[in-house]
Design an enzyme around this catalytic site. Structure first.
Site, short mmCIF file in Angstrom:
data_model
loop_
_atom_site.label_atom_id
_atom_site.label_comp_id
_atom_site.label_asym_id
_atom_site.label_seq_id
_atom_site.Cartn_x
_atom_site.Cartn_y
_atom_site.Cartn_z
N LYS A 185 42.71 9.04 -93.08
CA LYS A 185 43.13 7.63 -93.01
C LYS A 185 44.62 7.51 -93.26
O LYS A 185 45.33 6.80 -92.56
CB LYS A 185 42.35 6.80 -94.06
CG LYS A 185 40.90 6.55 -93.69
CD LYS A 185 40.13 5.93 -94.84
CE LYS A 185 38.65 5.88 -94.50
NZ LYS A 185 37.81 5.44 -95.61
N ASP A 194 37.51 -3.39 -94.95
CA ASP A 194 36.19 -2.82 -94.66
C ASP A 194 35.22 -3.89 -94.13
O ASP A 194 34.18 -3.55 -93.57
CB ASP A 194 35.57 -2.26 -95.94
CG ASP A 194 35.79 -0.77 -96.09
OD1 ASP A 194 35.77 -0.07 -95.08
OD2 ASP A 194 35.95 -0.32 -97.24
N GLN A 197 37.25 3.64 -101.37
CA GLN A 197 36.41 4.62 -100.70
C GLN A 197 35.05 4.72 -101.39
O GLN A 197 34.97 4.86 -102.61
CB GLN A 197 37.13 5.99 -100.70
CG GLN A 197 36.39 7.09 -99.98
CD GLN A 197 36.28 6.87 -98.47
OE1 GLN A 197 37.10 6.19 -97.86
NE2 GLN A 197 35.26 7.44 -97.87
N1 GUN Z 1 32.68 5.85 -97.06
C1 GUN Z 1 32.15 6.23 -95.86
N2 GUN Z 1 32.44 5.31 -94.91
C2 GUN Z 1 33.15 4.33 -95.52
C3 GUN Z 1 33.76 3.13 -95.05
O1 GUN Z 1 33.67 2.74 -93.88
N3 GUN Z 1 34.43 2.41 -95.97
C4 GUN Z 1 34.53 2.80 -97.28
N4 GUN Z 1 35.19 2.01 -98.12
N5 GUN Z 1 33.98 3.90 -97.73
C5 GUN Z 1 33.30 4.67 -96.86
#
Ligand code: GUN
Length: 280
Positions: free
Chosen positions: A51, A118, A95
């Site tokens: 990311k 998100d 996360q």
């Molecule tokens: N962990 C796995 N996928 C995601 C996501 O799309 N957002 C977040 N915040 N954590 C994740």
């Protein structure tokens, strides 16, 4: 046809890069993404590194705040409140999964809905289901963009979603309903999953069961989107039996290289959208 998620995501990142340049000119400022990472779980570390790399590549201001596994919940909540007030932060992502002693719902609800890249905050979930402007969870948004790339007109198409999670299945349903699909949500307890899938023009498999969707579950010319990432002794496989299904389907995403790269590109897109809304 194999859907090249890598390529489509790279095109989306390029568009975002151009947009960020224009925003920088207009506002003398770029969108900022702050990611909070707690603990040292390997998959989360990898996701977050990807990311960060992609955010920098499109010209966003990117920050990763790392905390040890045992961090107090209060410190995280206070940090989120501080980020909520920070004008340089357009988007906040915590996360998942979180350590057990940290309340996920509390964390999600502490993020300002306008910075919730998100789309997990109940306000954004509600807005999406009501058809109002909202952040849209990155993975279903990525799937949606892939489907639209293959088939721009989804009017009246029958879509079957396998999996009912808040992360994928439920928001995916909302996105396809908005496109006038007839949507069936199925899951691991659905009675005759094969029969349901055989009706589908579009299948989105997001249930976390390795190679569940078989070649004889799929209608000829269906579009198949595989969200699964399952570790098996054969390596990483999706929720779709790729080889069999690729002989039948009109279009199919591979794992890896399908939905994954789109998820990250959509996170960057959501960050840019949050920034633009904050400047209005
Ligand atoms: N962990 C796995 N996928 C995601 C996501 O799309 N957002 C977040 N915040 N954590 C994740």
């Amino acid at each position: 046809m194999i859907i090249d998620g890598k390529k489509i995501a790279s095109e989306l990142r390029e568009e975002l890069k151009q947009e960020v340049l224009k925003l920088r000119e207009k506002y003398n400022k770029v969108p900022g993404l702050t990611v909070i990472l707690i603990g040292d779980m390997a998959p989360s570390q990898i996701y977050v590194r990807n990311k960060e790399k992609s955010a920098i590549e499109v010209g966003l201001k990117s920050e990763v705040l790392r905390y040890k596994e045992t961090i107090d919940e209060k410190i995280i909540l206070d940090k989120i409140k501080e980020l909520n007030k920070d004008d340089d932060v357009s988007g906040i992502l915590v996360q998942l999964p979180l350590p057990k002693h940290i309340n996920k719902q509390k964390v999600i609800e502490t993020i300002l809905p306008s910075k919730d890249v998100d789309g997990f905050h109940p306000m954004n979930v509600g807005n999406l289901s009501s058809g109002y402007e909202s952040s849209i969870p990155c993975t279903p948004l990525g799937c949606y963009l892939l489907i639209k790339k293959i088939e721009p007109n989804l009017n009246g198409k029958k879509a079957v979603i396998v999996g009912r999670s808040n992360l994928n299945g439920k928001p995916m349903t909302q996105l396809l309903l908005k496109e006038n699909c007839t949507v069936t949500i199925t899951h691991s307890k659905t009675k005759n999953l094969k029969a349901e899938c055989l009706e589908a023009d579009i299948i989105v498999a997001a249930v976390g069961i390795p190679e569940l969707v078989k070649g004889d579950w799929v209608k000829k010319d269906a579009i198949i989107i595989d969200v699964g990432i399952n570790k098996t002794n054969k390596g990483i496989v999706g929720d779709v039996a790729f080889k069999e299904v690729s002989k039948v389907a009109k279009a199919l995403t591979p794992v890896p290289g399908g939905v994954g790269p789109m998820t990250i590109a959509c996170l960057l897109k959501n960050t840019v959208e949050c920034f633009k809304r904050s400047q209005k």
